[in-house]
Design a protein around this motif. Structure first.
Motif, short mmCIF file in Angstrom:
data_model
loop_
_atom_site.label_atom_id
_atom_site.label_comp_id
_atom_site.label_asym_id
_atom_site.label_seq_id
_atom_site.Cartn_x
_atom_site.Cartn_y
_atom_site.Cartn_z
N GLU A 141 63.02 44.09 18.25
CA GLU A 141 64.05 43.83 17.22
C GLU A 141 64.66 42.43 17.34
O GLU A 141 65.53 42.07 16.56
CB GLU A 141 65.19 44.86 17.36
N LEU A 142 64.18 41.66 18.32
CA LEU A 142 64.87 40.39 18.61
C LEU A 142 64.83 39.40 17.45
O LEU A 142 65.67 38.50 17.37
CB LEU A 142 64.27 39.73 19.87
N GLY A 143 63.84 39.56 16.55
CA GLY A 143 63.75 38.63 15.41
C GLY A 143 64.66 39.00 14.24
O GLY A 143 64.72 38.27 13.25
N ASP A 144 65.37 40.08 14.34
CA ASP A 144 66.21 40.51 13.21
C ASP A 144 67.28 39.45 12.91
O ASP A 144 67.98 39.01 13.82
CB ASP A 144 66.86 41.85 13.52
N PRO A 145 67.39 39.08 11.62
CA PRO A 145 68.33 37.99 11.27
C PRO A 145 69.78 38.28 11.65
O PRO A 145 70.53 37.34 11.91
CB PRO A 145 68.20 37.87 9.75
N VAL A 146 70.18 39.56 11.71
CA VAL A 146 71.59 39.82 12.01
C VAL A 146 71.96 39.31 13.42
O VAL A 146 73.09 38.89 13.66
CB VAL A 146 71.94 41.32 11.85
N LEU A 147 70.98 39.30 14.33
CA LEU A 147 71.28 38.82 15.68
C LEU A 147 71.59 37.32 15.67
O LEU A 147 72.38 36.84 16.49
CB LEU A 147 70.11 39.13 16.63
N GLY A 148 70.99 36.61 14.72
CA GLY A 148 71.25 35.18 14.59
C GLY A 148 72.66 34.89 14.10
O GLY A 148 73.16 33.76 14.22
N ARG A 149 73.30 35.89 13.56
CA ARG A 149 74.67 35.70 13.05
C ARG A 149 75.72 36.01 14.10
O ARG A 149 76.92 35.86 13.86
CB ARG A 149 74.90 36.57 11.80
N LEU A 150 75.27 36.46 15.28
CA LEU A 150 76.22 36.79 16.35
C LEU A 150 76.61 35.54 17.12
O LEU A 150 75.80 34.62 17.31
CB LEU A 150 75.61 37.80 17.33
N GLU A 151 77.84 35.53 17.59
CA GLU A 151 78.33 34.45 18.45
C GLU A 151 78.23 34.98 19.89
O GLU A 151 79.20 35.52 20.42
CB GLU A 151 79.79 34.21 18.07
N VAL A 152 77.02 34.85 20.49
CA VAL A 152 76.76 35.52 21.77
C VAL A 152 77.27 34.66 22.93
O VAL A 152 76.81 33.54 23.12
CB VAL A 152 75.26 35.83 21.94
N ASP A 153 78.18 35.21 23.70
CA ASP A 153 78.57 34.57 24.96
C ASP A 153 77.51 34.95 25.99
O ASP A 153 76.63 34.15 26.31
CB ASP A 153 79.97 35.00 25.38
#
Ligand SMILES: *Cc1c(COP(=O)(O)O)cnc(C)c1O
Length: 347
Positions: A141-153
């Motif tokens: 699932e790593l390519g899912d666009p929603v993950l790109g919208r996260l501000e991951v610390d």
């Protein structure tokens, strides 16, 4: 208004010097990574409100709890620390709470990612499942666009068998490295206590020890550097003389071979001192060993005071509770031995 409660007859000693020494040792062993701390389940039973400030004073900045309910008692500390909630936002209310109090949710699924982004987003951590199949976004699932919208610390994953030398450790390390290459993040974290001993490839930017902070020893080579932290102690409620041939406790599992002096202490299986300690546990008072006699009851345990004539009612005795030895003696896990210790202990 109620008068102040009298001191309980049961207390859990916390050796703060041992705790901070363990954290420093784990931080050193983490090399270029910083050591954080898992303080879920009330800091493994030891009392998060005591443990967090002590670790903070030692230099620890990143703390992990599991439930949202564990957050409020740590909020006075939360200004100066980074606090993450491992279970993540299951509902919109969780997300709103996280944002309102300034605590990071650990995002574990695409659903949680959407919920966090749609409710306003903000800094979060992201758990990637590299083999546990428990919590976390799957590798696929790593390519899912929603993950790109996260501000991951912190981009984190969790090891399945860090206390063993198995091939899966390496497989998980590789998957975590792949995830790091794909997802934007500020810091990366993989190792729990045992993982710290697996070497620098497992360290990333942040390690997350739990059990080893509290005196557990996940791998034998870590035994030298870790000290006992938790000391369960109970007061003697009553002393009696038992004649030869009399029995002690439920189901008469112990028969006195000779006249004995015994003490009844304010600790039982309801406090987490389980029945597996029956006839096997040991207490000490001023260097004298006091073996447990007969069954552990819900609220009471009887110990042999024959060798300790100076010990009487109101005196305190201390359980033998070195975590690795206690696990070997009982068959309980090191984690269970700590998290079992109940709410009736004064902390
Ligand atoms: C509990 C936990 C830790 C700490 O694990 P220990 O084995 O106690 O060191 C680290 N990371 C996560 C995600 C955890 O749930």
């Amino acid at each position: 208004m109620l008068p102040e409660l009298p001191t309980p007859a049961l207390r859990l000693g916390l050796d703060v010097d041992a705790l901070t020494s363990n954290w420093r040792a784990l931080d050193r062993m983490s090399g270029r990574a910083r050591a954080g701390a898992a303080v879920k389940a009330n800091a493994y039973g030891l009392g998060a409100r005591r443990v967090v400030p002590a670790l903070q004073a030692a230099g620890c900045r990143d703390f992990f709890v599991a439930h949202w309910s564990e957050v409020p008692e740590l909020l006075t500390e939360a200004g100066a620390i980074s606090l993450s909630v491992l279970h993540g936002p299951l509902t919109g209310a969780d997300a709103a709470f996280a944002r309102a109090v300034g605590v990071k949710p650990v995002i574990n699924s695409l659903d949680q990612a959407r919920r966090w982004v749609e409710s306003g987003g903000g800094p979060c951590d992201l758990m990637v499942d590299t083999g546990m199949n428990r919590l976390g976004v799957a590798m696929a699932e790593l390519g899912d666009p929603v993950l790109g919208r996260l501000e991951v610390d912190v981009l984190l994953s969790h090891l399945v068998s860090s206390e063993e030398d198995v091939a899966l450790n390496g497989v998980q390390q590789e998957r975590w490295t792949q995830a790091r290459a794909v997802l934007r993040h500020a810091r990366a974290s993989l190792a729990n206590s045992g993982g710290i001993a697996l070497g620098s490839a497992y360290h990333g930017d942040l390690t997350r020890p739990g059990i080893a902070l509290y005196g557990g020893v996940p791998r034998p080579e870590m035994g030298e550097m870790l000290q006992q932290v938790a000391r369960p102690e109970a007061a003697i409620l009553q002393v009696r003389q038992v004649a030869a041939g009399e029995t002690i406790g439920y189901n008469a599992t112990f028969t006195a071979p000779a006249a004995m002096r015994v003490g009844t202490i304010a600790l039982g299986y309801a406090d987490g001192y389980l029945r597996c300690w029956s006839g096997r546990g040991r207490f000490t008072a001023g260097g004298t060993v006091l073996p447990v006699l007969g069954r552990i009851s819900m609220d009471l345990t009887v110990v042999d005071l024959t060798q300790a004539p100076e010990i009487g009612e109101g005196d305190w005795v201390r359980a033998d509770y070195a975590i690795p030895a206690a696990a070997a003696a009982t068959g309980l896990s090191q984690y269970e031995l700590l998290t079992l210790l109940g709410a009736r202990f004064g902390r």
